[in-house]
Design a protein around this motif. Structure first.
Motif, PDB file in Angstrom:
ATOM      1  N   VAL A 162       0.837  -1.207   0.000  1.00 28.40           N
ATOM      2  CA  VAL A 162       0.000   0.000   0.000  1.00 28.40           C
ATOM      3  C   VAL A 162       0.868   1.252   0.000  1.00 28.40           C
ATOM      4  CG1 VAL A 162      -1.776   1.270   1.262  1.00 28.40           C
ATOM      5  CG2 VAL A 162      -1.843  -1.225   1.209  1.00 28.40           C
ATOM      6  N   ALA A 163       1.960   1.221   0.761  1.00 25.30           N
ATOM      7  CA  ALA A 163       2.822   2.400   0.885  1.00 25.30           C
ATOM      8  C   ALA A 163       3.467   2.765  -0.448  1.00 25.30           C
ATOM      9  CB  ALA A 163       3.896   2.158   1.947  1.00 25.30           C
ATOM     10  N   ILE A 164       3.972   1.763  -1.174  1.00 28.18           N
ATOM     11  CA  ILE A 164       4.625   2.054  -2.459  1.00 28.18           C
ATOM     12  C   ILE A 164       3.608   2.603  -3.455  1.00 28.18           C
ATOM     13  CG2 ILE A 164       5.804   1.022  -4.434  1.00 28.18           C
ATOM     14  CD1 ILE A 164       7.181  -0.870  -2.541  1.00 28.18           C
ATOM     15  N   SER A 165       2.428   1.987  -3.496  1.00 29.48           N
ATOM     16  CA  SER A 165       1.391   2.489  -4.399  1.00 29.48           C
ATOM     17  C   SER A 165       0.988   3.916  -4.024  1.00 29.48           C
ATOM     18  CB  SER A 165       0.165   1.576  -4.353  1.00 29.48           C
ATOM     19  OG  SER A 165       0.480   0.299  -4.844  1.00 29.48           O
ATOM     20  N   SER A 166       0.820   4.157  -2.723  1.00 28.50           N
ATOM     21  CA  SER A 166       0.454   5.507  -2.266  1.00 28.50           C
ATOM     22  C   SER A 166       1.558   6.501  -2.590  1.00 28.50           C
ATOM     23  CB  SER A 166       0.180   5.496  -0.758  1.00 28.50           C
ATOM     24  OG  SER A 166      -0.872   4.615  -0.439  1.00 28.50           O
ATOM     25  N   ALA A 167       2.808   6.092  -2.391  1.00 28.15           N
ATOM     26  CA  ALA A 167       3.941   6.981  -2.688  1.00 28.15           C
ATOM     27  C   ALA A 167       4.003   7.301  -4.172  1.00 28.15           C
ATOM     28  CB  ALA A 167       5.246   6.337  -2.227  1.00 28.15           C
ATOM     29  N   LEU A 168       3.734   6.291  -4.992  1.00 30.86           N
ATOM     30  CA  LEU A 168       3.745   6.507  -6.438  1.00 30.86           C
ATOM     31  C   LEU A 168       2.642   7.491  -6.831  1.00 30.86           C
ATOM     32  CD1 LEU A 168       5.258   5.541  -8.966  1.00 30.86           C
ATOM     33  CD2 LEU A 168       3.511   3.781  -9.249  1.00 30.86           C
ATOM     34  N   ILE A 169       1.464   7.329  -6.220  1.00 32.44           N
ATOM     35  CA  ILE A 169       0.350   8.240  -6.493  1.00 32.44           C
ATOM     36  C   ILE A 169       0.694   9.655  -6.035  1.00 32.44           C
ATOM     37  CG2 ILE A 169      -2.025   8.804  -5.841  1.00 32.44           C
ATOM     38  CD1 ILE A 169      -2.489   5.760  -5.633  1.00 32.44           C
ATOM     39  N   VAL A 170       1.216   9.770  -4.805  1.00 33.92           N
ATOM     40  CA  VAL A 170       1.556  11.086  -4.256  1.00 33.92           C
ATOM     41  C   VAL A 170       2.611  11.776  -5.122  1.00 33.92           C
ATOM     42  CG1 VAL A 170       2.659  12.275  -2.318  1.00 33.92           C
ATOM     43  CG2 VAL A 170       0.925  10.531  -1.883  1.00 33.92           C
ATOM     44  N   SER A 171       3.664  11.033  -5.480  1.00 31.37           N
ATOM     45  CA  SER A 171       4.768  11.637  -6.225  1.00 31.37           C
ATOM     46  C   SER A 171       4.334  12.041  -7.631  1.00 31.37           C
ATOM     47  CB  SER A 171       5.959  10.679  -6.294  1.00 31.37           C
ATOM     48  OG  SER A 171       5.615   9.478  -6.956  1.00 31.37           O
ATOM     49  N   LEU A 172       3.596  11.173  -8.322  1.00 31.89           N
ATOM     50  CA  LEU A 172       3.206  11.483  -9.692  1.00 31.89           C
ATOM     51  C   LEU A 172       2.131  12.568  -9.748  1.00 31.89           C
ATOM     52  CD1 LEU A 172       3.243   7.962 -11.384  1.00 31.89           C
ATOM     53  CD2 LEU A 172       4.971   9.750 -11.460  1.00 31.89           C
ATOM     54  N   LEU A 173       1.165  12.507  -8.833  1.00 32.68           N
ATOM     55  CA  LEU A 173       0.152  13.561  -8.803  1.00 32.68           C
ATOM     56  C   LEU A 173       0.782  14.912  -8.463  1.00 32.68           C
ATOM     57  CD1 LEU A 173      -3.077  12.088  -7.154  1.00 32.68           C
ATOM     58  CD2 LEU A 173      -2.712  12.756  -9.519  1.00 32.68           C
ATOM     59  N   THR A 174       1.740  14.902  -7.548  1.00 34.28           N
ATOM     60  CA  THR A 174       2.447  16.142  -7.198  1.00 34.28           C
ATOM     61  C   THR A 174       3.226  16.663  -8.399  1.00 34.28           C
ATOM     62  OG1 THR A 174       2.638  15.446  -4.882  1.00 34.28           O
ATOM     63  CG2 THR A 174       4.118  17.186  -5.632  1.00 34.28           C
ATOM     64  N   LEU A 175       3.903  15.733  -9.111  1.00 31.03           N
ATOM     65  CA  LEU A 175       4.650  16.123 -10.315  1.00 31.03           C
ATOM     66  C   LEU A 175       3.706  16.724 -11.363  1.00 31.03           C
ATOM     67  CD1 LEU A 175       7.061  16.119 -12.288  1.00 31.03           C
ATOM     68  CD2 LEU A 175       6.512  13.722 -12.791  1.00 31.03           C
ATOM     69  N   ILE A 176       2.588  16.040 -11.627  1.00 33.92           N
ATOM     70  CA  ILE A 176       1.644  16.512 -12.647  1.00 33.92           C
ATOM     71  C   ILE A 176       1.034  17.856 -12.238  1.00 33.92           C
ATOM     72  CG2 ILE A 176      -0.562  16.004 -13.765  1.00 33.92           C
ATOM     73  CD1 ILE A 176       0.202  13.005 -13.537  1.00 33.92           C
ATOM     74  N   PHE A 177       0.640  17.961 -10.973  1.00 37.62           N
ATOM     75  CA  PHE A 177       0.041  19.195 -10.468  1.00 37.62           C
ATOM     76  C   PHE A 177       1.035  20.354 -10.563  1.00 37.62           C
ATOM     77  CE2 PHE A 177      -0.696  22.111  -6.886  1.00 37.62           C
ATOM     78  CZ  PHE A 177      -2.015  22.481  -7.104  1.00 37.62           C
ATOM     79  N   SER A 178       2.269  20.108 -10.129  1.00 40.71           N
ATOM     80  CA  SER A 178       3.297  21.156 -10.159  1.00 40.71           C
ATOM     81  C   SER A 178       3.604  21.561 -11.594  1.00 40.71           C
ATOM     82  CB  SER A 178       4.573  20.654  -9.465  1.00 40.71           C
ATOM     83  OG  SER A 178       4.331  20.276  -8.134  1.00 40.71           O
ATOM     84  N   PHE A 179       3.731  20.567 -12.465  1.00 47.28           N
ATOM     85  CA  PHE A 179       4.035  20.826 -13.875  1.00 47.28           C
ATOM     86  C   PHE A 179       2.912  21.627 -14.530  1.00 47.28           C
ATOM     87  CE2 PHE A 179       5.481  18.567 -18.047  1.00 47.28           C
ATOM     88  CZ  PHE A 179       5.822  19.809 -18.572  1.00 47.28           C
ATOM     89  N   LYS A 180       1.678  21.207 -14.284  1.00 42.82           N
ATOM     90  CA  LYS A 180       0.540  21.881 -14.909  1.00 42.82           C
ATOM     91  C   LYS A 180       0.417  23.315 -14.414  1.00 42.82           C
ATOM     92  CE  LYS A 180      -4.211  20.903 -16.288  1.00 42.82           C
ATOM     93  NZ  LYS A 180      -5.300  19.904 -16.236  1.00 42.82           N
ATOM     94  N   ASN A 181       0.606  23.536 -13.118  1.00 40.01           N
ATOM     95  CA  ASN A 181       0.545  24.898 -12.581  1.00 40.01           C
ATOM     96  C   ASN A 181       1.661  25.767 -13.148  1.00 40.01           C
ATOM     97  OD1 ASN A 181      -1.703  24.407 -11.088  1.00 40.01           O
ATOM     98  ND2 ASN A 181      -0.708  24.456  -9.090  1.00 40.01           N
ATOM     99  N   SER A 182       2.864  25.199 -13.257  1.00 37.99           N
ATOM    100  CA  SER A 182       3.996  25.948 -13.805  1.00 37.99           C
ATOM    101  C   SER A 182       3.747  26.296 -15.270  1.00 37.99           C
ATOM    102  CB  SER A 182       5.289  25.135 -13.669  1.00 37.99           C
ATOM    103  OG  SER A 182       5.566  24.829 -12.319  1.00 37.99           O
ATOM    104  N   LEU A 183       3.213  25.325 -16.024  1.00 43.42           N
ATOM    105  CA  LEU A 183       2.922  25.553 -17.434  1.00 43.42           C
ATOM    106  C   LEU A 183       1.832  26.613 -17.601  1.00 43.42           C
ATOM    107  CD1 LEU A 183       3.262  24.774 -20.415  1.00 43.42           C
ATOM    108  CD2 LEU A 183       1.619  22.917 -20.042  1.00 43.42           C
ATOM    109  N   THR A 184       0.788  26.529 -16.771  1.00 43.08           N
ATOM    110  CA  THR A 184      -0.307  27.505 -16.835  1.00 43.08           C
ATOM    111  C   THR A 184       0.196  28.914 -16.515  1.00 43.08           C
ATOM    112  OG1 THR A 184      -1.895  25.792 -16.171  1.00 43.08           O
ATOM    113  CG2 THR A 184      -2.592  28.086 -15.938  1.00 43.08           C
ATOM    114  N   SER A 185       1.033  28.998 -15.483  1.00 45.31           N
ATOM    115  CA  SER A 185       1.594  30.294 -15.096  1.00 45.31           C
ATOM    116  C   SER A 185       2.490  30.849 -16.199  1.00 45.31           C
ATOM    117  CB  SER A 185       2.390  30.145 -13.792  1.00 45.31           C
ATOM    118  OG  SER A 185       3.015  31.341 -13.434  1.00 45.31           O
ATOM    119  N   TRP A 186       3.277  29.974 -16.818  1.00 42.11           N
ATOM    120  CA  TRP A 186       4.175  30.388 -17.905  1.00 42.11           C
ATOM    121  C   TRP A 186       3.373  30.919 -19.091  1.00 42.11           C
ATOM    122  CZ3 TRP A 186       4.983  28.755 -22.948  1.00 42.11           C
ATOM    123  CH2 TRP A 186       6.192  29.125 -23.544  1.00 42.11           C
TER     124      TRP A 186
END
Length: 843
Positions: free
Chosen positions: A483-507
């Motif tokens: 469960v921890a690895i799956s949760s970590a993968l979800i947290v890390s990838l969602l954070t990456l996508i969210f951060s990337f999308k916000n940065s792209l939108t701001s740019w």
């Protein structure tokens, strides 16, 4: 007793007796292997498609003559080339878009007779060459392309080519596996007449040796070059390498969850057969035999899971190919992947990976089984009790591994010793292994913290559940880590996508400042390399509502031996209409420098890869010889990962002798209704040209839509990881039920009902799910920081500002917890089928 007999008694009987438990383990491995092999197929086929496109129709060509800027050149040079090398094949090439099929094609204009000679004899005989040459708009398509879209000989096809629409007719169908599926062939003369390209070529393919190639290099004009096909393929592969390896690495993490699942199954088999192993050891069986028995069990389950994973991988490959094709076509250049089938070689690699996974998963429990002594046949619990004494040692080892993972990632961040972020990949794996080592101590601590409040709320249910978990801490730790690895993968990838999308939108909010953007409708990539007709630019400028037009031209240039994208913009127009240009160069003084001095701005990717900074000199080959430019600025570019250089159009005219336009931004006079003018412009130009005209809002929406499609495969990886982790929870609880049949029967005789037993199992699942999700939220941010600030930096050079999607993460983790609780229902149903009389009478 022979090993074969022991395998039959211990392994095959176990598999037959615990079919569902075995099925769960096989399914977990199959999902991990299927995901990995499917993603690998997609990325490998993308490489193959690019390679086939470079090789073209003539598969025997060894070299290629082309303009250093990637533009068409005067065909007169072909006579000089042929005088040196008879085996030369001139062609024109363009990427086109077929609206009715919603697919891009690669149109090759070839000298029909010479091109036909390069095809296999059986293929030559099947082509109607005469009809093909006599049809002015006749084309030949591949058998794969025809089959995919249900096309037949003689059928019409409308294609968007350059900035116009053309009616084509299928004159014949080519049945050759060596030609890329989306290749469309035209006679060179017909191509030049139809598309208005008389007197120019895109390249000349050669079947020659290196000595002759060197002679040609000395004779060619300065703006032409000759390269080996192998070198061109190698450079193209390097462009995709970062995208390819990052995608495969993320899918590999899902395999780690499958390893935990298989480990848990073998571990359970060893614990359940502790008594039998002790007896076997008492009868003289050596440790090697015991290790072999359980290793064979792990390998058998792993290979069966891998075989099933190959079937699942075929389905994954189909959808992965579509996602990868869209992403690469947007970021790198038009690509069509027709082959998504798993070959024998792919299947063997999948089986090999499954074998490796099963050996890793079964190693620890197999060697532990060999340490069981004969007197342990009557001592239950010794397996767990041995390791309880080493919890603090495991915890310390885990902390050290996490620190080593952080150090390895920081070395990659600060020093970048390799072209790819190998140390960052290693760092993430060390962090995962480190958290795995700390998980028993972590779970023990969690159980201590929640024991009293849980007993107050849930009474005997909590007491029994927590006591049972404390007695089987390592087994539950394995399920927790799934469960921890799956949760970590979800947290890390969602954070990456969210951060990337916000940065792209701001740019985009800062830099997409023109009112309208125009490019050829045939161009499906971020950058267009074929110019618009001069009439388009003149017509747009003629409207009284237009106050300025930023004419943008894209070329390919060579920097440090690598092909990168160069963009030429009208800095004077940008200075008048916008505080920043499209690439974020903000200071007016630096606008002026780009226009009046021989200066360029480079993307962060090039800055990182080659250590470039403001004030550095770079040398760029041009048709008028190598020219030195001063680096004025570094900037973020989300449009490509091959590196990007930006300069003023003045240098396009000065050194490349060009003044055309491939895309343009249109600034309107104050008070003009942008949407109304866009519609007016479309109506005026539609009869003659096929253009894509978007306002700034539509451009932003399109970019974000492409962004979401690009990450579709990432969401699939997350979903599969969740499914595998849930299987791990079911696996652990089900094994507990099967092992504790007597304990459950005693609880029934002591007055416990089935609802209480169900509550015990669901409560255990809830603790595993909640503790695993919590551990994942600790591990995930560490992984996301490495993904964003190290792997992204080295691989793509994109500027991503770290941000956490708290709402989405909360919802996703609540879903994980809820589904984990549901995972406790099935084992409780199995427990309900236990006959208490049978086990109590045995006692």
């Amino acid at each position: 007793m022979t090993l074969r007999k022991l395998v039959h008694l211990f392994v095959l009987r176990s598999i037959r007796g615990e079919k569902f438990l075995t099925l769960l383990s096989i399914l977990g491995v199959a999902l991990g292997i299927g995901l990995f092999i499917g993603v690998k197929i997609a990325s490998d086929r993308a490489i193959a498609a690019f390679e086939a496109g470079i090789k073209g129709v003539n598969q025997y060509a060894t070299h290629e003559v082309f303009d250093i800027s990637g533009i068409d050149f005067d065909e007169k040079v072909y006579r000089d080339i042929r005088a040196v090398e008879e085996e030369s094949f001139p062609l024109l090439r363009v990427n086109a878009f077929v609206p009715q099929l919603r697919e891009s094609v690669d149109i090759h204009g070839v000298y029909t007779v010479t091109a036909a000679r390069a095809l296999p004899a059986d293929v030559q005989g099947g082509l109607d060459i005469e009809r093909f040459m006599r049809t002015p708009n006749g084309i030949v398509i591949t058998r794969q392309f025809a089959a995919r879209h249900g096309l037949a000989k003689g059928a019409p096809l409308k294609a968007l080519v350059y900035d116009r629409a053309y009616d084509l007719q299928i004159a014949d169908i080519l049945d050759s596996a060596s030609v890329a599926a989306n290749t469309v062939i035209m006679d060179l003369g017909n191509y030049q007449d139809l598309f208005g390209k008389v007197g120019v070529l895109s390249r000349v393919d050669l079947a020659t040796d290196e000595a002759t190639a060197e002679r040609l290099r000395e004779q060619l004009p300065s703006h032409l070059t000759i390269e080996r096909k192998e070198e061109l393929v190698r450079n193209q592969k390097s462009l995709l390498a970062s995208f390819r390896y990052n995608l495969q690495f993320v899918s590999f993490i899902a395999i780690l969850v499958g390893i935990f699942l298989l480990y848990n199954t073998i571990f359970i088999s060893v614990v359940k057969r502790r008594t039998e192993i002790g007896i076997l050891r008492g009868l003289g069986a050596d440790r090697k035999t015991i290790v072999m028995i359980f290793t064979i069990q792990g390998v058998l389950l792993g290979l069966i899971g891998s075989a099933l994973g190959i079937l699942l991988g075929q389905a994954v490959a189909y959808f992965s190919v579509m996602a990868v094709e869209r992403t690469i076509s947007t970021m790198y250049g038009t690509l069509s992947i027709s082959d998504y089938f798993i070959t024998a070689g792919d299947a063997l690699r999948a089986l090999g990976l499954g074998l490796l996974v099963s050996l890793i998963a079964s190693a620890v429990p197999s060697f532990e089984s060999a340490r069981i002594r004969p007197n342990e046949s009557s001592r239950e619990g010794t397996f767990e009790s041995k390791y309880k004494r080493h919890q603090h040692l495991f915890f310390l080892a885990g902390i050290i591994l996490i620190l080593l993972g952080g150090i390895a990632s920081y070395i990659d961040y600060a020093l970048t010793p390799f072209e790819f972020p190998y140390l960052a990949y290693l760092g993430i794996l060390l962090i995962i292994v480190g958290f795995t080592f700390t998980s028993p101590f972590y779970l023990t601590l969690i159980l201590r913290v929640i024991r009293r409040p849980a007993e107050k709320l849930f009474k005997a249910t909590a007491t029994i559940t927590i006591g049972d978990m404390q007695g089987n801490i390592y087994r539950f730790s394995v399920a927790l880590m799934s469960v921890a690895i799956s949760s970590a993968l979800i947290v890390s990838l969602l954070t990456l996508i969210f951060s990337f999308k916000n940065s792209l939108t701001s740019w985009m909010a800062r830099n997409v400042s023109a009112d309208l953007y125009i490019k050829p409708a045939s161009c499906t990539s971020n950058f267009c390399f074929y110019p618009l007709s001069d009439d388009v630019v003149s017509l747009v400028k003629s409207f009284p509502e237009v106050s300025g037009v930023d004419r943008f031209r894209t070329l390919q240039v060579t920097l440090f031996g690598r092909r990168v994208v160069a963009g030429f913009g009208d800095v004077a127009v940008q200075r008048r209409h916008s505080p920043t240009n499209y690439f974020g160069i903000e200071e007016q003084g630096r606008f002026k420098d780009l226009q009046e001095q021989q200066q360029v701005a480079v993307s962060n990717y090039l800055s990182i890869k080659y250590g470039l900074k403001s004030g550095d000199l770079i040398e760029i080959p041009t048709p008028k010889g190598p020219q030195r430019f001063v680096v004025n600025e570094t900037f973020s570019s989300y449009s490509t990962t091959s590196g990007f250089i930006y300069m003023d159009r003045k240098w396009l005219r000065t050194y490349w002798g060009l003044d055309d336009t491939s895309q343009m931004g249109v600034y309107l006079r104050e008070g003009t209704d942008v949407n109304a003018f866009a519609q007016k412009l479309r109506e005026r130009l539609a009869s003659r040209f096929s253009l894509e005209i978007m306002n700034s809002r539509e451009l932003r929406e399109k970019v974000l839509a492409i962004f979401d499609r690009s990450f579709a495969i990432t969401y699939a990886i997350e979903l599969i990881s969740i499914v595998v982790s849930l299987i791990g929870v079911v696996n652990t609880l089900l094994a507990l039920v099967l092992e504790r049949k007597r304990d459950i029967s005693i609880l029934r005789y002591l007055g416990g009902d089935w609802e209480q037993i169900q509550c015990i199992l669901i409560f255990a699942a809830g603790i595993v799910g909640a503790a695993g999700a919590l551990l994942g939220t600790l591990m995930g941010p560490l992984m996301s920081i490495i993904f964003i600030h190290v792997i992204n930096k080295i691989s793509f050079g994109w500027e991503i500002h770290f941000g956490v999607p708290y709402l989405w993460l909360t919802l996703i983790l609540l879903i994980v917890l809820a589904t984990t609780l549901l995972a406790g229902l099935f084992p409780s149903r199995v427990a309900r089928k236990i006959d208490p009389k049978r086990f109590i009478s045995f006692e």
